[in-house]
Scaffold this active site. Structure first.
Site, PDB file in Angstrom:
ATOM      1  N   ASN A 122       0.860  -1.177   0.000  1.00 57.23           N
ATOM      2  CA  ASN A 122       0.000   0.000   0.000  1.00 57.23           C
ATOM      3  C   ASN A 122       0.895   1.225   0.000  1.00 57.23           C
ATOM      4  O   ASN A 122       1.372   1.669   1.050  1.00 57.23           O
ATOM      5  CB  ASN A 122      -0.920  -0.020   1.217  1.00 57.23           C
ATOM      6  CG  ASN A 122      -1.904  -1.167   1.144  1.00 57.23           C
ATOM      7  OD1 ASN A 122      -2.882  -1.114   0.402  1.00 57.23           O
ATOM      8  ND2 ASN A 122      -1.611  -2.242   1.872  1.00 57.23           N
ATOM      9  N   GLU A 123       1.142   1.733  -1.181  1.00 53.70           N
ATOM     10  CA  GLU A 123       2.077   2.838  -1.361  1.00 53.70           C
ATOM     11  C   GLU A 123       1.396   4.166  -1.021  1.00 53.70           C
ATOM     12  O   GLU A 123       0.176   4.208  -0.834  1.00 53.70           O
ATOM     13  CB  GLU A 123       2.566   2.862  -2.824  1.00 53.70           C
ATOM     14  CG  GLU A 123       3.335   1.620  -3.257  1.00 53.70           C
ATOM     15  CD  GLU A 123       4.753   1.537  -2.669  1.00 53.70           C
ATOM     16  OE1 GLU A 123       5.062   2.274  -1.718  1.00 53.70           O
ATOM     17  OE2 GLU A 123       5.537   0.713  -3.176  1.00 53.70           O
ATOM     18  N   PRO A 124       2.195   5.249  -0.909  1.00 48.69           N
ATOM     19  CA  PRO A 124       1.593   6.559  -0.646  1.00 48.69           C
ATOM     20  C   PRO A 124       0.413   6.825  -1.583  1.00 48.69           C
ATOM     21  O   PRO A 124       0.477   6.530  -2.781  1.00 48.69           O
ATOM     22  CB  PRO A 124       2.744   7.522  -0.916  1.00 48.69           C
ATOM     23  CG  PRO A 124       3.964   6.727  -0.562  1.00 48.69           C
ATOM     24  CD  PRO A 124       3.653   5.320  -0.965  1.00 48.69           C
TER      25      PRO A 124
END
Ligand code: F6R
Length: 639
Positions: free
Chosen positions: A162-164
Site C-alpha cells: 500500500n504505497e503513498p
C-alpha cells in the site's frame, strides 16, 4: 481512537512501540508470540490464521519459528496463512517470487498443510484480478479473519504494498509500486528495469481487520520512516500512519530503527536527562542548528525555550557550556590525520608519536578508499607515513558486461600485434560473448567473466592508489572469499576471511587502521568487511603486543556522513586537495558516469563525495568554527 499516553517520555508517540536491543532478540520475541497463538488455538481445536509478510524484516522470525518446530515440536498443522502481497506479473517458481521466499524461509521447513497457504497469484490475467481479490478477502473472512498480521515497513511508508496515496479503507487489489520501492528491490532483480511495476496487495482495510497487528523494523535505514509513522500526522503520504488509528497495533523495533524517535534523538524535549558529556555535545549542536545560531551566540533564553533549561541550571552558566563544546569541536579539526610531529597532542585527535606511523586503509570495494577518505589518504602519504591500502573484495559484480568484453578484445589485439598466439584467448572470448548475448537478469557470470571484471577494478585501484602516492608493494588485494560465497549463501563470512586479515595486519603492524564504518545496511558488503576487520583486531589483541598501540578509525562509505556530534577527527581539505581527490576517484573509470549499482542516489560518486565533504565543512562553519572548503570525518572505535 486517540491513544491515551500517560508517559512523558513517549508523549510524541501515537502508537505503542516496544524496543529491543537488536533484531535477533526482537525476532525471537515476535516468534514466541506467534508460537503461543498457534498453541493456544491448538488447545481449542481452532485454526491459527496468520497474515504474513516477506522481505528482509521477518526473516529472523521465520528462522526462529523453524527452530521452534524442529527443536521444540511446534506444529503448524492448524496454521492457515495469508501473505500480504506478490509482485505482478510473477511466476511462483521464479527466484524473486514471494512464493519462493516463503517456501525457502518457512513453509519448506515446517509441517504446514499446503492447502492452508495463500499467497496472491501473480500469474492471473488483468481482468481476472478484481474477482480474485474479492475471493482473497472472502477466504480470509471464511476462517474468521486474521488472528495476527505481521508487517514490515517500506521506506516509502508502505505496509504490504500500500504505497503513498492508498486509502485507509482499501481492500486487496492490484497496485503500482512506488519508484523508491522498485529501487530498493533492484538488487534482487538485477536492476530496477527488471522489477515488476505492479503488485497484488492486501489493502489497509484488510490489514486493519486483523485482531492483532505487529509491525517490525530493524536498523538505521528504517529510522526516518519509523519516526514519521509513529510521531507524524496521519496522512495518505505515509500509509503506515493509518496504523495510529488502530488500538490493536504494536511496533516492535530495534534501537537503531528507534534512533530518530524524539525520546532518543532529542530526549531533553521529553524528559529530565542525565547529562553526560556526549549528551551535552549532542544537545548543544542540536540547539545551534535548531536556532540557526553559532554555538558561542547561544543564550540562556535559547536553552530555556528549547527544552534545555535543566542543562542550563545543572551545568551552566550557558556561556561556559558553549565554550566547552566549541573547544571540543575545534579540537576535532586537524590537518595531521597521522598526528602532528613534535606538537602537544593532548588536545589533538591523534598521537604525535611515533612521528611516522604505519597505516592500513581497508577499502571494502576498490574505490571506497578514494571516494570516502581520498583527501586524508593523500595527506597521510604526503606527510611521510608508511601507508598501505588493502582492497577487501574484488568488486567484480559492479562492472558492465560490455566493459569486460572490451578489455578481452584489447588483450587479443595486443597479443596479435606482438605476434603472440591468441587462439585460446579468442575461444574464451567467443564463449564470453555468447554468454553475454543470452544473459538473463541477475544470472551469475561464469568465472572467466568475473575474473576480467575483477582485473578491471584491480587496475583502476592500482591507478588510484599510485595517484595517492603509494608504492606498488603497499597496495594489497585481499579478494576475501566471503564476497564470492555471498553470491550463493546468506551468511558468507568464514574463518578464512578473518585469518587472511589477521595475517595482513600482522605483516604490517599498523599504528592506525582505517575501515568503512557503515552499519545502516547489515547485510551489505561494507558491514561484513568491517566485522571481519574488527574480529581480526580483537583476536590479535589477545596475542600481539603492537595491537595495544593500534587505533581504529572509521570513515563512512557511499551513504550518509556521521552526525557532527559523533565526529572525533575532521580533516579539512583545501580546494586543490578536493581536486586531487577528484582525480583519484576518476581513476575508477568503470564506476564513472553509469555505475552498475548506483544505489539510491543518481549523482556520480565523485559528486557525492564532494557534496558530502563540503556539507560537513559547511556545518562546522555554521556552528561558528573556521570555514573550510571541505572536510572528511572520522570516529575512533574502541575494540
Ligand atoms: C512484504 C511487504 C513489504 C515489506 C517492506 C519492507 O511482504 O509487504 O511491505 O514488508 O517493503 O521490506 P524489507 O523487510 O525487505 O525492508
Amino acid at each position: 481512537m486517540a491513544r491515551l499516553n500517560l508517559l512523558e517520555e513517549t508523549r510524541y508517540e501515537k502508537l505503542p512501540v516496544t524496543i529491543y536491543p537488536d533484531e535477533h532478540i526482537a525476532s525471537k520475541k515476535v516468534a514466541a508470540r506467534i508460537a503461543n497463538l498457534i498453541r493456544e488455538k491448538q488447545e481449542n481445536n481452532q485454526p491459527a490464521v496468520l497474515g504474513l509478510a516477506t522481505g528482509q524484516t521477518p526473516v529472523g522470525v521465520y528462522a526462529e519459528l523453524v527452530r521452534l518446530h524442529r527443536e521444540e515440536g511446534l506444529s503448524f498443522k492448524n496454521v492457515v496463512t495469508f501473505n500480504l502481497d506478490e509482485y505482478y506479473p510473477m511466476k511462483p517458481e521464479s527466484a524473486q517470487s514471494y512464493v519462493t521466499f516463503m517456501n525457502e524461509h518457512l513453509f519448506n521447513h515446517v509441517d504446514i498443510n499446503r492447502a492452508n497457504v495463500h499467497i496472491p497469484d501473480g500469474t492471473l490475467s488483468l481482468d481476472e484480478i478484481p474477482a480474485y481479490c474479492i475471493e482473497y478477502e472472502r477466504k480470509i473472512s471464511s476462517y474468521g479473519g486474521l488472528d495476527l498480521q505481521i508487517l514490515g515497513i517500506g521506506r516509502t511508508g508502505h505496509i504490504g504494498f500500500n504505497e503513498p496515496g492508498s486509502a485507509p479503507n482499501s481492500g486487496t487489489r492490484l497496485v503500482t509500486l512506488d519508484d523508491l520501492t522498485r529501487r530498493d528491490a533492484s538488487r534482487d532483480f538485477g536492476g530496477k528495469a527488471n522489477v515488476p511495476t505492479k503488485a497484488i496487495t492486501m489493502g489497509i482495510g484488510t490489514i486493519f481487520k486483523a485482531r492483532e497487528i505487529i509491525l517490525m523494523a530493524w536498523n538505521q535505514k528504517k529510522a526516518p520512516i519509523i519516526r514519521k509513522a509513529v510521531e507524524g500526522e496521519i496522512s495518505s503520504e505515509v500509509p503506515a500512519t493509518y496504523l495510529q488509528l488502530s488500538d490493536k497495533v504494536e511496533f516492535v523495533i530495534d534501537t537503531d530503527a528507534a534512533s530518530e524517535l524524539t525520546r532518543f534523538k532529542t530526549p531533553w524535549l521529553v524528559k529530565d536527562c542525565t547529562w553526560t558529556d556526549y549528551l551535552i555535545r549532542k544537545a548543544v549542536i542540536w540547539l545551534a542548528q535548531h536556532t540557526g545560531k553559532p554555538i558561542l551566540k547561544l543564550t540562556e533564553e535559547d536553552y530555556n525555550n528549547n527544552g534545555m533549561a535543566q542543562l542550563a541550571t545543572e551545568k551552566g552558566p550557558v556561556y561556559d557550556i558553549n565554550i566547552r563544546i566549541f573547544n571540543e569541536i575545534q579540537h576535532t579539526i586537524t590537518g595531521w590525520p597521522g598526528g602532528k610531529p613534535n606538537a602537544d597532542d593532548s588536545q589533538r585527535p591523534e598521537r604525535a608519536v611515533p612521528a611516522h606511523k604505519r597505516v592500513v586503509i581497508f577499502s571494502p570495494h576498490p574505490d571506497d578508499d578514494v571516494i570516502s577518505m581520498g583527501g586524508t589518504f593523500i595527506r597521510l602519504a604526503d606527510q611521510g607515513h608508511d601507508v598501505h591500502v588493502a582492497y577487501q573484495t574484488s568488486g567484480n559484480t559492479a562492472v558492465w558486461d560490455d566493459d569486460a568484453l572490451r578489455f578481452v578484445e584489447f588483450a587479443i589485439d595486443f597479443g596479435k600485434s606482438q605476434q603472440l598466439d591468441t587462439k585460446q584467448l579468442e575461444n574464451l572470448y567467443g564463449n564470453m560473448r555468447n554468454f553475454v548475448a543470452a544473459k538473463q537478469p541477475n544470472q551469475p557470470d561464469p568465472k572467466e567473466i568475473l575474473t576480467v571484471k575483477g582485473l578491471i577494478r584491480k587496475g583502476e585501484a592500482i591507478a588510484g592508489a599510485r595517484f595517492a602516492g603509494l608504492p606498488d608493494d603497499h597496495i594489497h588485494f585481499m579478494d576475501l572469499p566471503f564476497y564470492d560465497r555471498g553470491k550463493v549463501q546468506k551468511n558468507p563470512v568464514g574463518e578464512d576471511d578473518i585469518l587472511q586479515t589477521m595475517e595482513l595486519l600482522r605483516s604490517i603492524k599498523p599504528h592506525q587502521v582505517f575501515a568503512a564504518g557503515d552499519f545502516a545496511d547489515p547485510h551489505g558488503t561494507h558491514k561484513i568487511c568491517f566485522d571481519i576487520v574488527l574480529k581480526a583486531l580483537q583476536r590479535l589483541k589477545a596475542t600481539d603486543d603492537w595491537v595495544k598501540d593500534c587505533w581504529l578509525w572509521l570513515y563512512r562509505g557511499a551513504w550518509h556522513e556521521f552526525e557532527v556530534y559523533e565526529i572525533e577527527m575532521a580533516v579539512p581539505l583545501s580546494p586543490s586537495e578536493v581536486e586531487r581527490k577528484r582525480l583519484a576517484i576518476f581513476k575508477h573509470q568503470s564506476q564513472k558516469d553509469r555505475p552498475v549499482f548506483p544505489g539510491d542516489d543518481a549523482r556520480e560518486f565523485w559528486v557525492r563525495a564532494e557534496d558530502r565533504t563540503r556539507e560537513t565543512a559547511h556545518i562546522y562553519d555554521e556552528l561558528g568554527l573556521a570555514e573550510y572548503e571541505a572536510m572528511e570525518a572520522f570516529i575512533r572505535y574502541s575494540f
